[in-house]
Design a protein around this motif. Structure first.
Motif, PDB file in Angstrom:
ATOM      1  N   LEU A  50      -6.694   3.434 -10.117  1.00  0.00           N
ATOM      2  CA  LEU A  50      -6.016   4.668  -9.719  1.00  0.00           C
ATOM      3  C   LEU A  50      -5.280   5.328 -10.886  1.00  0.00           C
ATOM      4  O   LEU A  50      -4.578   6.325 -10.690  1.00  0.00           O
ATOM      5  N   GLY A  51      -5.443   4.784 -12.078  1.00  0.00           N
ATOM      6  CA  GLY A  51      -4.774   5.354 -13.238  1.00  0.00           C
ATOM      7  C   GLY A  51      -3.306   4.999 -13.330  1.00  0.00           C
ATOM      8  O   GLY A  51      -2.535   5.665 -14.029  1.00  0.00           O
ATOM      9  N   ILE A  52      -2.895   3.934 -12.647  1.00  0.00           N
ATOM     10  CA  ILE A  52      -1.526   3.436 -12.659  1.00  0.00           C
ATOM     11  C   ILE A  52      -1.480   2.194 -13.540  1.00  0.00           C
ATOM     12  O   ILE A  52      -2.375   1.351 -13.462  1.00  0.00           O
ATOM     13  N   THR A  53      -0.461   2.075 -14.381  1.00  0.00           N
ATOM     14  CA  THR A  53      -0.374   0.914 -15.264  1.00  0.00           C
ATOM     15  C   THR A  53      -0.087  -0.339 -14.456  1.00  0.00           C
ATOM     16  O   THR A  53       0.946  -0.422 -13.771  1.00  0.00           O
ATOM     17  N   PRO A  54      -0.984  -1.334 -14.497  1.00  0.00           N
ATOM     18  CA  PRO A  54      -0.738  -2.573 -13.750  1.00  0.00           C
ATOM     19  C   PRO A  54       0.157  -3.525 -14.540  1.00  0.00           C
ATOM     20  O   PRO A  54      -0.012  -3.673 -15.755  1.00  0.00           O
ATOM     21  N   VAL A  55       1.100  -4.139 -13.865  1.00  0.00           N
ATOM     22  CA  VAL A  55       2.002  -5.107 -14.493  1.00  0.00           C
ATOM     23  C   VAL A  55       1.862  -6.421 -13.731  1.00  0.00           C
ATOM     24  O   VAL A  55       2.119  -6.467 -12.528  1.00  0.00           O
ATOM     25  N   ASP A  56       1.464  -7.460 -14.418  1.00  0.00           N
ATOM     26  CA  ASP A  56       1.189  -8.741 -13.773  1.00  0.00           C
ATOM     27  C   ASP A  56       2.502  -9.418 -13.373  1.00  0.00           C
ATOM     28  O   ASP A  56       3.301  -9.817 -14.221  1.00  0.00           O
ATOM     29  N   ARG A  57       2.704  -9.529 -12.070  1.00  0.00           N
ATOM     30  CA  ARG A  57       3.931 -10.124 -11.528  1.00  0.00           C
ATOM     31  C   ARG A  57       4.079 -11.586 -11.925  1.00  0.00           C
ATOM     32  O   ARG A  57       5.199 -12.130 -11.953  1.00  0.00           O
ATOM     33  N   ARG A  58       2.974 -12.233 -12.262  1.00  0.00           N
ATOM     34  CA  ARG A  58       3.012 -13.648 -12.628  1.00  0.00           C
ATOM     35  C   ARG A  58       3.704 -13.882 -13.971  1.00  0.00           C
ATOM     36  O   ARG A  58       4.016 -15.033 -14.320  1.00  0.00           O
ATOM     37  N   ARG A  59       3.951 -12.823 -14.719  1.00  0.00           N
ATOM     38  CA  ARG A  59       4.672 -12.953 -15.991  1.00  0.00           C
ATOM     39  C   ARG A  59       6.154 -13.214 -15.770  1.00  0.00           C
ATOM     40  O   ARG A  59       6.841 -13.689 -16.683  1.00  0.00           O
ATOM     41  N   PHE A  60       6.682 -12.871 -14.611  1.00  0.00           N
ATOM     42  CA  PHE A  60       8.104 -13.120 -14.300  1.00  0.00           C
ATOM     43  C   PHE A  60       8.194 -13.672 -12.879  1.00  0.00           C
ATOM     44  O   PHE A  60       8.601 -12.990 -11.945  1.00  0.00           O
ATOM     45  N   PRO A  61       7.841 -14.960 -12.723  1.00  0.00           N
ATOM     46  CA  PRO A  61       7.670 -15.535 -11.381  1.00  0.00           C
ATOM     47  C   PRO A  61       8.963 -15.912 -10.670  1.00  0.00           C
ATOM     48  O   PRO A  61       8.938 -16.182  -9.463  1.00  0.00           O
ATOM     49  N   GLY A 108       0.789  -1.213   0.000  1.00  0.00           N
ATOM     50  CA  GLY A 108       0.000   0.000   0.000  1.00  0.00           C
ATOM     51  C   GLY A 108       0.825   1.268   0.000  1.00  0.00           C
ATOM     52  O   GLY A 108       0.412   2.285  -0.573  1.00  0.00           O
ATOM     53  N   THR A 109       2.000   1.253   0.635  1.00  0.00           N
ATOM     54  CA  THR A 109       2.851   2.443   0.642  1.00  0.00           C
ATOM     55  C   THR A 109       3.335   2.759  -0.768  1.00  0.00           C
ATOM     56  O   THR A 109       3.307   3.913  -1.210  1.00  0.00           O
ATOM     57  N   THR A 110       3.759   1.737  -1.509  1.00  0.00           N
ATOM     58  CA  THR A 110       4.183   1.941  -2.893  1.00  0.00           C
ATOM     59  C   THR A 110       3.027   2.469  -3.730  1.00  0.00           C
ATOM     60  O   THR A 110       3.198   3.395  -4.543  1.00  0.00           O
ATOM     61  N   LEU A 111       1.851   1.898  -3.549  1.00  0.00           N
ATOM     62  CA  LEU A 111       0.674   2.347  -4.295  1.00  0.00           C
ATOM     63  C   LEU A 111       0.399   3.825  -4.027  1.00  0.00           C
ATOM     64  O   LEU A 111       0.125   4.601  -4.949  1.00  0.00           O
ATOM     65  N   ALA A 112       0.488   4.233  -2.770  1.00  0.00           N
ATOM     66  CA  ALA A 112       0.246   5.628  -2.408  1.00  0.00           C
ATOM     67  C   ALA A 112       1.310   6.548  -3.012  1.00  0.00           C
ATOM     68  O   ALA A 112       0.999   7.659  -3.468  1.00  0.00           O
ATOM     69  N   GLU A 113       2.560   6.106  -3.033  1.00  0.00           N
ATOM     70  CA  GLU A 113       3.617   6.919  -3.630  1.00  0.00           C
ATOM     71  C   GLU A 113       3.412   7.089  -5.128  1.00  0.00           C
ATOM     72  O   GLU A 113       3.652   8.172  -5.688  1.00  0.00           O
ATOM     73  N   LEU A 114       2.996   6.037  -5.789  1.00  0.00           N
ATOM     74  CA  LEU A 114       2.768   6.122  -7.232  1.00  0.00           C
ATOM     75  C   LEU A 114       1.635   7.093  -7.551  1.00  0.00           C
ATOM     76  O   LEU A 114       1.673   7.785  -8.577  1.00  0.00           O
ATOM     77  N   ALA A 115       0.639   7.156  -6.672  1.00  0.00           N
ATOM     78  CA  ALA A 115      -0.427   8.135  -6.873  1.00  0.00           C
ATOM     79  C   ALA A 115       0.127   9.557  -6.784  1.00  0.00           C
ATOM     80  O   ALA A 115      -0.298  10.456  -7.527  1.00  0.00           O
ATOM     81  N   LEU A 116       1.089   9.796  -5.884  1.00  0.00           N
ATOM     82  CA  LEU A 116       1.732  11.103  -5.805  1.00  0.00           C
ATOM     83  C   LEU A 116       2.583  11.368  -7.050  1.00  0.00           C
ATOM     84  O   LEU A 116       2.600  12.494  -7.578  1.00  0.00           O
ATOM     85  N   ALA A 117       3.311  10.344  -7.516  1.00  0.00           N
ATOM     86  CA  ALA A 117       4.121  10.502  -8.723  1.00  0.00           C
ATOM     87  C   ALA A 117       3.242  10.858  -9.923  1.00  0.00           C
ATOM     88  O   ALA A 117       3.607  11.701 -10.752  1.00  0.00           O
ATOM     89  N   LYS A 118       2.088  10.224 -10.008  1.00  0.00           N
ATOM     90  CA  LYS A 118       1.156  10.525 -11.103  1.00  0.00           C
ATOM     91  C   LYS A 118       0.699  11.981 -11.037  1.00  0.00           C
ATOM     92  O   LYS A 118       0.579  12.662 -12.066  1.00  0.00           O
TER      93      LYS A 118
END
Length: 387
Positions: A226-237, A194-204
């Motif tokens: 939140l308008g942040i590009t999601p990247v599926d972590r399962r693509r690089f497990p 959640g902290t990273t998510l909140a920081e990315l909202a500030l960066a946006k």
């Protein structure tokens, strides 16, 4: 003396330094603590937020926090909304019935930053994982009067306060090197919670390109909303790097290199080949190699946590030549607390309505779910005296 119903953590057995720590467990029992001092406030916690330091305490990693405090047992929990019940005789700034956020400051340095954390490594402090507890009055920040946001949304504040401080430093460091650069051409990327998510909202808000990884569909949706590009972590497990296995195990090495390749291809696409300009890495550990491979020149790696490992290794010459700056922060400045609160209220930069709220009886279930990655939301909440 004051007695209350609480979840309690006992000190673990003495172990040799080389041995693995024995994880602790929460026990429900009556906990007794001294009456109020003149500058303290008796409160009833309403809703608590499950923070990473709770996981560290229960796993006794990196330390047995009870033994470090030289206490047989402690009550954890330093992120919560609480209601004031009674005030010490010197407390004038708070009234009975006020709903407040708990600030996790046990001991502060001369600049107002935390040296010891309330209800974690600060001796004698009693956390919010109890029906009643006591807090120094200056560690309580009242909610805005007539706030538009629900109590449950405000309970997410801890990750946001931490994010505000870390992002302020990381952004300033980036601009110190590239004061005339256009953020729209630069990528801020993160993995964590959640902290990273909140920081990315500030960066946006500052105009950066923003992207974040997640490994389940619910979190990917939350990121996208939140308008942040999601990247599926399962693509690089297979990104958890282990130097010995990489050297000795060909199958492991092949799997790791394949995952790293997919990550770096993804970063190149998102950044027009420049690499990450600010990488928010609150995990560390085995992911740190991938973090450093993904950062471009003049990039920043910024961290306020170490969930998967504290010890990191850098080749200093490479970092110097590439002018990459490393930012490490912890919590926030005590004097900024009301400023951050007011920014949240004014801008709607606040956590979503929590979707997972555990009852007080079920706190150990929450602990187990968090440990084993079964909590879908970034903001797990437990109810203490809330409705």
């Amino acid at each position: 003396m004051i007695s209350t119903d609480a979840w309690v953590l006992y000190a673990g057995p003495e172990t040799e330094t080389a041995r693995q720590p024995i994880p602790g467990e929460l026990r429900r029992e009556t906990f007794t603590f001294p009456d109020l001092d003149d500058d303290e406030v008796l409160v009833e916690p309403l809703y608590g937020s499950w923070e990473a330091n709770l996981d560290h305490a229960l796993s006794r990693n990196p330390v047995d926090i009870c033994r470090q405090r030289r206490e047989e047992k402690i009550v954890l929990g330093n992120g919560a909304l609480v209601r004031v019940i009674e005030r010490g005789r010197n407390v004038k700034s708070l009234g009975e019935g006020d709903v407040c956020m708990v600030m996790p400051f046990g001991k502060r340095d001369e600049n107002g930053f935390a040296e010891l954390v309330f209800a974690y490594d600060a001796p004698g402090t009693i956390g919010v994982m109890a029906r009643r507890t006591k807090v120094h009055a200056d560690n309580l920040v009242p909610l805005p009067s007539g706030s538009r946001h629900s109590l449950l949304r405000w309970t997410t504040y801890g990750r946001y306060f931490t994010a505000w401080d870390n992002w302020k430093v990381a952004s300033a460091c980036w601009r110190a090197q590239l004061p005339h650069a256009d953020p729209e051409k630069h990528l801020v990327f993160g993995w964590g919670g959640g902290t990273t998510l909140a920081e990315l909202a500030l960066a946006k808000r500052e105009g950066f390109r923003v992207a974040m990884t997640a490994s389940n569909d619910a979190r990917l949706r939350e990121i996208a909303e939140l308008g942040i590009t999601p990247v599926d972590r399962r693509r690089f497990p297979n990104l958890a790097y282990d130097e010995k296995r990489y050297r000795d195990d060909p199958e492991y090495r092949t799997a790791y290199k394949a995952s790293e390749h997919v990550l770096l291809e993804t970063i190149a696409e998102l950044s027009d080949g420049k690499g990450v300009s600010i990488f928010l890495d609150n995990l560390g550990g085995g992911l740190y190699r991938a973090t450093m491979r993904a950062i471009g020149r003049t990039g920043i790696v910024s961290t306020v946590g170490w969930k998967t490992g504290m010890r990191l290794w850098n080749l200093r010459a490479t970092e110097c030549i590439n002018r990459r700056l490393h930012v490490h922060t912890h919590a926030w400045r005590h004097g900024d607390s009301e400023t951050i609160r007011d920014f949240q209220e004014a801008t709607d930069w606040i956590g979503p309505e929590p979707t997972e709220v555990f009852d007080f009886d079920d706190v150990p279930k929450l602990a187990d779910a968090y440990l084993h990655g079964r909590v879908e939301t970034y903001f797990p909440i437990y109810r203490v005296n809330g409705t």
